[in-house]
Write an enzyme that holds these catalytic residues in place. Structure first.
Site, PDB file in Angstrom:
ATOM      1  N   ASP A 274       0.791  -1.005  -0.162  1.00  0.00           N
ATOM      2  CA  ASP A 274      -0.140   0.081  -0.170  1.00  0.00           C
ATOM      3  C   ASP A 274       0.667   1.079   0.254  1.00  0.00           C
ATOM      4  O   ASP A 274       1.566   1.176   0.294  1.00  0.00           O
ATOM      5  CB  ASP A 274      -0.932  -0.038   1.211  1.00  0.00           C
ATOM      6  CG  ASP A 274      -2.269   1.100   1.118  1.00  0.00           C
ATOM      7  OD1 ASP A 274      -3.319   0.657   0.813  1.00  0.00           O
ATOM      8  OD2 ASP A 274      -1.794   2.203   1.228  1.00  0.00           O
ATOM      9  N   ILE A 275       0.464   2.518  -0.834  1.00  0.00           N
ATOM     10  CA  ILE A 275       1.285   3.406  -0.974  1.00  0.00           C
ATOM     11  C   ILE A 275       1.434   4.299   0.271  1.00  0.00           C
ATOM     12  O   ILE A 275       2.208   5.329   0.446  1.00  0.00           O
ATOM     13  CB  ILE A 275       0.668   4.339  -1.841  1.00  0.00           C
ATOM     14  CG1 ILE A 275       2.106   5.684  -2.484  1.00  0.00           C
ATOM     15  CG2 ILE A 275      -0.747   5.129  -2.029  1.00  0.00           C
ATOM     16  CD1 ILE A 275       1.652   5.670  -3.526  1.00  0.00           C
TER      17      ILE A 275
ATOM     18  N   ASN B 294     -12.950  -3.252   3.374  1.00  0.00           N
ATOM     19  CA  ASN B 294     -14.393  -2.445   3.376  1.00  0.00           C
ATOM     20  C   ASN B 294     -15.175  -2.434   1.765  1.00  0.00           C
ATOM     21  O   ASN B 294     -14.423  -2.002   1.087  1.00  0.00           O
ATOM     22  CB  ASN B 294     -13.348  -0.524   3.517  1.00  0.00           C
ATOM     23  CG  ASN B 294     -11.840  -0.531   4.434  1.00  0.00           C
ATOM     24  OD1 ASN B 294     -12.212  -1.005   5.307  1.00  0.00           O
ATOM     25  ND2 ASN B 294     -11.070  -0.439   3.404  1.00  0.00           N
TER      26      ASN B 294
ATOM     27  N   GLY C 207     -15.240   2.685   4.566  1.00  0.00           N
ATOM     28  CA  GLY C 207     -14.366   3.709   3.949  1.00  0.00           C
ATOM     29  C   GLY C 207     -13.643   2.912   2.098  1.00  0.00           C
ATOM     30  O   GLY C 207     -12.404   2.897   2.325  1.00  0.00           O
ATOM     31  N   GLN C 208     -14.372   2.043   2.261  1.00  0.00           N
ATOM     32  CA  GLN C 208     -13.791   2.603   0.136  1.00  0.00           C
ATOM     33  C   GLN C 208     -13.589   3.295  -0.273  1.00  0.00           C
ATOM     34  O   GLN C 208     -14.729   4.479  -0.823  1.00  0.00           O
ATOM     35  CB  GLN C 208     -14.647   1.328  -0.022  1.00  0.00           C
ATOM     36  CG  GLN C 208     -14.280   0.764  -1.853  1.00  0.00           C
ATOM     37  CD  GLN C 208     -15.138  -0.371  -2.226  1.00  0.00           C
ATOM     38  OE1 GLN C 208     -15.784  -0.947  -1.786  1.00  0.00           O
ATOM     39  NE2 GLN C 208     -14.578  -0.703  -3.348  1.00  0.00           N
TER      40      GLN C 208
ATOM     41  N   HIS D 263     -10.623  -4.970  -3.398  1.00  0.00           N
ATOM     42  CA  HIS D 263      -9.066  -5.017  -2.744  1.00  0.00           C
ATOM     43  C   HIS D 263      -8.764  -5.593  -0.495  1.00  0.00           C
ATOM     44  O   HIS D 263     -10.083  -5.387  -0.599  1.00  0.00           O
ATOM     45  CB  HIS D 263      -8.291  -3.927  -2.546  1.00  0.00           C
ATOM     46  CG  HIS D 263      -8.677  -2.717  -1.845  1.00  0.00           C
ATOM     47  ND1 HIS D 263      -9.162  -2.566  -3.206  1.00  0.00           N
ATOM     48  CD2 HIS D 263      -8.214  -1.861  -0.931  1.00  0.00           C
ATOM     49  CE1 HIS D 263      -9.809  -0.957  -2.490  1.00  0.00           C
ATOM     50  NE2 HIS D 263      -9.161  -1.098  -0.767  1.00  0.00           N
TER      51      HIS D 263
ATOM     52  N   HIS E 224      -6.772  -5.748   1.882  1.00  0.00           N
ATOM     53  CA  HIS E 224      -6.149  -5.078   3.021  1.00  0.00           C
ATOM     54  C   HIS E 224      -5.384  -6.247   3.691  1.00  0.00           C
ATOM     55  O   HIS E 224      -6.257  -7.081   4.738  1.00  0.00           O
ATOM     56  CB  HIS E 224      -6.423  -4.049   3.936  1.00  0.00           C
ATOM     57  CG  HIS E 224      -7.046  -3.054   3.120  1.00  0.00           C
ATOM     58  ND1 HIS E 224      -6.377  -1.806   2.837  1.00  0.00           N
ATOM     59  CD2 HIS E 224      -8.270  -2.532   2.595  1.00  0.00           C
ATOM     60  CE1 HIS E 224      -6.427  -1.138   1.952  1.00  0.00           C
ATOM     61  NE2 HIS E 224      -7.858  -1.369   2.151  1.00  0.00           N
TER      62      HIS E 224
HETATM   63  P1  5GP Z   1      -9.985   1.301   0.302  1.00  0.00           P
HETATM   64  O1  5GP Z   1     -10.288   2.865   1.539  1.00  0.00           O
HETATM   65  O2  5GP Z   1     -10.330   1.376  -0.928  1.00  0.00           O
HETATM   66  O3  5GP Z   1     -10.273   0.405   1.155  1.00  0.00           O
HETATM   67  O4  5GP Z   1      -8.360   1.554   0.091  1.00  0.00           O
HETATM   68  C1  5GP Z   1      -7.623   1.910  -1.265  1.00  0.00           C
HETATM   69  C2  5GP Z   1      -6.104   1.701  -0.569  1.00  0.00           C
HETATM   70  O5  5GP Z   1      -5.313   2.314  -1.725  1.00  0.00           O
HETATM   71  C3  5GP Z   1      -5.702   2.564   0.443  1.00  0.00           C
HETATM   72  O6  5GP Z   1      -5.141   2.388   1.124  1.00  0.00           O
HETATM   73  C4  5GP Z   1      -4.612   3.247  -0.553  1.00  0.00           C
HETATM   74  O7  5GP Z   1      -3.930   4.209   0.210  1.00  0.00           O
HETATM   75  C5  5GP Z   1      -4.726   2.790  -1.587  1.00  0.00           C
HETATM   76  N1  5GP Z   1      -3.779   3.514  -2.902  1.00  0.00           N
HETATM   77  C6  5GP Z   1      -4.216   4.112  -3.424  1.00  0.00           C
HETATM   78  N2  5GP Z   1      -3.999   4.693  -4.322  1.00  0.00           N
HETATM   79  C7  5GP Z   1      -2.456   3.786  -4.347  1.00  0.00           C
HETATM   80  C8  5GP Z   1      -1.852   3.547  -5.773  1.00  0.00           C
HETATM   81  O8  5GP Z   1      -1.529   4.491  -6.436  1.00  0.00           O
HETATM   82  N3  5GP Z   1      -0.680   2.307  -5.124  1.00  0.00           N
HETATM   83  C9  5GP Z   1      -1.026   2.294  -4.125  1.00  0.00           C
HETATM   84  N4  5GP Z   1       0.499   1.350  -3.865  1.00  0.00           N
HETATM   85  N5  5GP Z   1      -2.053   2.295  -3.162  1.00  0.00           N
HETATM   86  C10 5GP Z   1      -2.679   2.998  -4.175  1.00  0.00           C
END
Ligand code: 5GP
Ligand code: ZN
Length: 113
Positions: free
Chosen positions: A29-30, A86, A92-93, A99, A101
């Site tokens: 994750d970034i 999520n 929180g998605q 995906h 986590h």
């Molecule tokens: P969500 O909030 O949808 O459950 O999770 C999205 C996740 O994607 C977040 O933890 C966010 O940090 C990660 N993320 C968003 N953009 C990027 C990206 O460009 N590269 C990577 N490696 N992670 C990303």
């Protein structure tokens, strides 16, 4: 389709890949929320957990087995790890490509925020 995770899966956007096969990809994750924060996702675009179909059953089982493999490869399987999905806005998605986590390397709180 303008989906950041499809672009990562297609290598149009670079990421720090940990595992990949024909069906799934896993990368760091970034914006990590734990010492290990890995995202595991199907290469196929599925918007949310709610959009799973009967035909995706094997894919989801495969994802969990690969999560276990990653835990062993990165050696956090003994201490433990948390897997989070999520589903939609209130959970929180933020990226609407399914995906998982995988969080590890610190004590997790419960209940989650
Ligand atoms: P969500 O909030 O949808 O459950 O999770 C999205 C996740 O994607 C977040 O933890 C966010 O940090 C990660 N993320 C968003 N953009 C990027 C990206 O460009 N590269 C990577 N490696 N992670 C990303
Ligand atoms: Zn996508």
């Amino acid at each position: 389709m303008d989906c950041i995770f499809c672009k990562i899966a297609n290598k149009e956007i670079s990421s720090n890949i940990i595992f990949e096969d024909d069906k799934i990809i896993a990368f760091h994750d970034i914006n990590p929320q734990a010492p290990y924060h890995i995202l595991v996702l199907p290469k196929k675009h599925i918007e949310t957990l709610l959009d799973l179909k009967e035909e995706d059953k094997e894919l989801i089982g495969h994802i969990y087995l690969i999560i276990n493999k990653i835990a062993k490869d990165l050696k956090f399987e003994q201490r433990g790890y948390r897997v989070v999905v999520n589903c939609k806005e209130e959970a929180g998605q933020t990226i609407f490509h399914l995906h998982f986590h995988v969080l590890a390397g610190r004590t997790m709180e419960w209940p989650p925020g």
